[in-house]
Scaffold this motif. Structure first.
Motif, PDB file in Angstrom:
ATOM      1  N   GLN A  15      -1.211   3.084   0.201  1.00 36.62           N
ATOM      2  CA  GLN A  15      -0.244   2.425  -0.673  1.00 36.62           C
ATOM      3  C   GLN A  15       1.142   3.029  -0.499  1.00 36.62           C
ATOM      4  O   GLN A  15       1.282   4.216  -0.257  1.00 36.62           O
ATOM      5  CB  GLN A  15      -0.606   2.536  -2.159  1.00 36.62           C
ATOM      6  CG  GLN A  15      -1.736   1.632  -2.578  1.00 36.62           C
ATOM      7  CD  GLN A  15      -3.033   2.392  -2.650  1.00 36.62           C
ATOM      8  OE1 GLN A  15      -3.168   3.438  -2.032  1.00 36.62           O
ATOM      9  NE2 GLN A  15      -3.990   1.852  -3.391  1.00 36.62           N
ATOM     10  N   GLU A  16       2.136   2.185  -0.681  1.00 38.47           N
ATOM     11  CA  GLU A  16       3.529   2.603  -0.499  1.00 38.47           C
ATOM     12  C   GLU A  16       3.880   3.779  -1.405  1.00 38.47           C
ATOM     13  O   GLU A  16       4.624   4.661  -1.019  1.00 38.47           O
ATOM     14  CB  GLU A  16       4.442   1.392  -0.770  1.00 38.47           C
ATOM     15  CG  GLU A  16       5.833   1.503  -0.197  1.00 38.47           C
ATOM     16  CD  GLU A  16       5.867   1.994   1.253  1.00 38.47           C
ATOM     17  OE1 GLU A  16       6.592   2.962   1.514  1.00 38.47           O
ATOM     18  OE2 GLU A  16       5.164   1.417   2.108  1.00 38.47           O
ATOM     19  N   ARG A  17       3.296   3.841  -2.604  1.00 40.98           N
ATOM     20  CA  ARG A  17       3.679   4.920  -3.516  1.00 40.98           C
ATOM     21  C   ARG A  17       3.228   6.293  -3.017  1.00 40.98           C
ATOM     22  O   ARG A  17       3.711   7.306  -3.510  1.00 40.98           O
ATOM     23  CB  ARG A  17       3.177   4.664  -4.940  1.00 40.98           C
ATOM     24  CG  ARG A  17       1.676   4.705  -5.123  1.00 40.98           C
ATOM     25  CD  ARG A  17       1.347   4.496  -6.603  1.00 40.98           C
ATOM     26  NE  ARG A  17      -0.076   4.460  -6.863  1.00 40.98           N
ATOM     27  CZ  ARG A  17      -0.835   3.381  -6.724  1.00 40.98           C
ATOM     28  NH1 ARG A  17      -0.299   2.249  -6.304  1.00 40.98           N
ATOM     29  NH2 ARG A  17      -2.115   3.438  -6.986  1.00 40.98           N
ATOM     30  N   TYR A  18       2.342   6.321  -2.036  1.00 34.44           N
ATOM     31  CA  TYR A  18       1.918   7.606  -1.466  1.00 34.44           C
ATOM     32  C   TYR A  18       2.604   7.910  -0.141  1.00 34.44           C
ATOM     33  O   TYR A  18       2.281   8.899   0.516  1.00 34.44           O
ATOM     34  CB  TYR A  18       0.406   7.628  -1.236  1.00 34.44           C
ATOM     35  CG  TYR A  18      -0.431   7.489  -2.490  1.00 34.44           C
ATOM     36  CD1 TYR A  18      -0.405   8.478  -3.472  1.00 34.44           C
ATOM     37  CD2 TYR A  18      -1.252   6.391  -2.677  1.00 34.44           C
ATOM     38  CE1 TYR A  18      -1.184   8.357  -4.617  1.00 34.44           C
ATOM     39  CE2 TYR A  18      -2.037   6.263  -3.820  1.00 34.44           C
ATOM     40  CZ  TYR A  18      -1.991   7.243  -4.780  1.00 34.44           C
ATOM     41  OH  TYR A  18      -2.765   7.129  -5.906  1.00 34.44           O
TER      42      TYR A  18
END
Ligand code: GDP
Ligand code: MG
Length: 170
Positions: A65-68
């Protein structure tokens, strides 16, 4: 000789492409239809006999995921190998895979072995990404490429074995 050669390996690619499933297939020989999504990253290890050497893979299965995203360099820096995974039935995941290749070419270690895995190769009727175009792209970028299926096990051991072979030559 009989030495063990450690190989830190990271899997990168969009969530849902089958990174965890590829690891589960390789490490445990299993597949589940409802694989839980990875939070942060998960670690696995597995040894493989390659020629007369033993390669011990230390595998980091990242979340995708982009948040990681900001965590990714921790995993790919110093990695012997990176497996960038996309889903052959989803062209957006291939675009994202190419972004990972660019990022590793720009920020990664030039000696990291890079492999591209076009996963879910069992879902041929839903294919959106052509194998021929990807092969050309892979050659141009010095990656090796295989279409895999964590579900049927096609090419899963092969991709790790190929990485192990290349790693014993380093
Ligand atoms: P990740 O987010 O990249 O780790 O992807 P997962 O391993 O969690 O897989 C996402 C979904 O795709 C799960 O429902 C898996 O069962 C499914 N899946 C993974 N690999 C394959 C495959 O090779 N073929 C098919 N048909 N489904 C797969
Ligand atoms: Mg996962």
């Amino acid at each position: 000789g009989n030495q063990i050669k450690n190989a830190k390996l990271v899997l990168l690619g969009d969530a849902g492409t089958g990174k965890s499933s590829l690891v589960l297939r390789f490490v445990k020989g299993q597949f589940v239809e409802f694989q839980e999504s990875t939070i942060g990253a998960a670690f696995f290890s597995k040894t493989l006999a390659v020629n007369d050497e033993t390669v011990k893979f230390e595998i980091w299965d990242t979340a995708g995921q982009e948040r990681y995203h900001s965590l990714a360099p921790m995993y790919y820096r110093g990695a012997a190998a990176a497996v960038i995974v996309y889903d052959i039935t989803n062209s957006a995941t291939f675009i994202r895979a190419k972004k990972w290749v660019q990022e590793l070419q720009a920020q990664g270690n030039p000696s990291t072995i890079m492999a591209l895995a076009g996963n879910k190769a069992d879902l041929l009727e839903s294919r959106q990404v052509s194998a021929e175009a990807t092969q050309t792209y892979a050659q141009e970028n010095g990656l090796f490429f295989m279409e895999t299926s964590a579900k049927t096990a096609i090419n899963v051991n092969d991709i790790f074995y190929e990485i192990g072979m290349l790693w014993t030559l380093v």
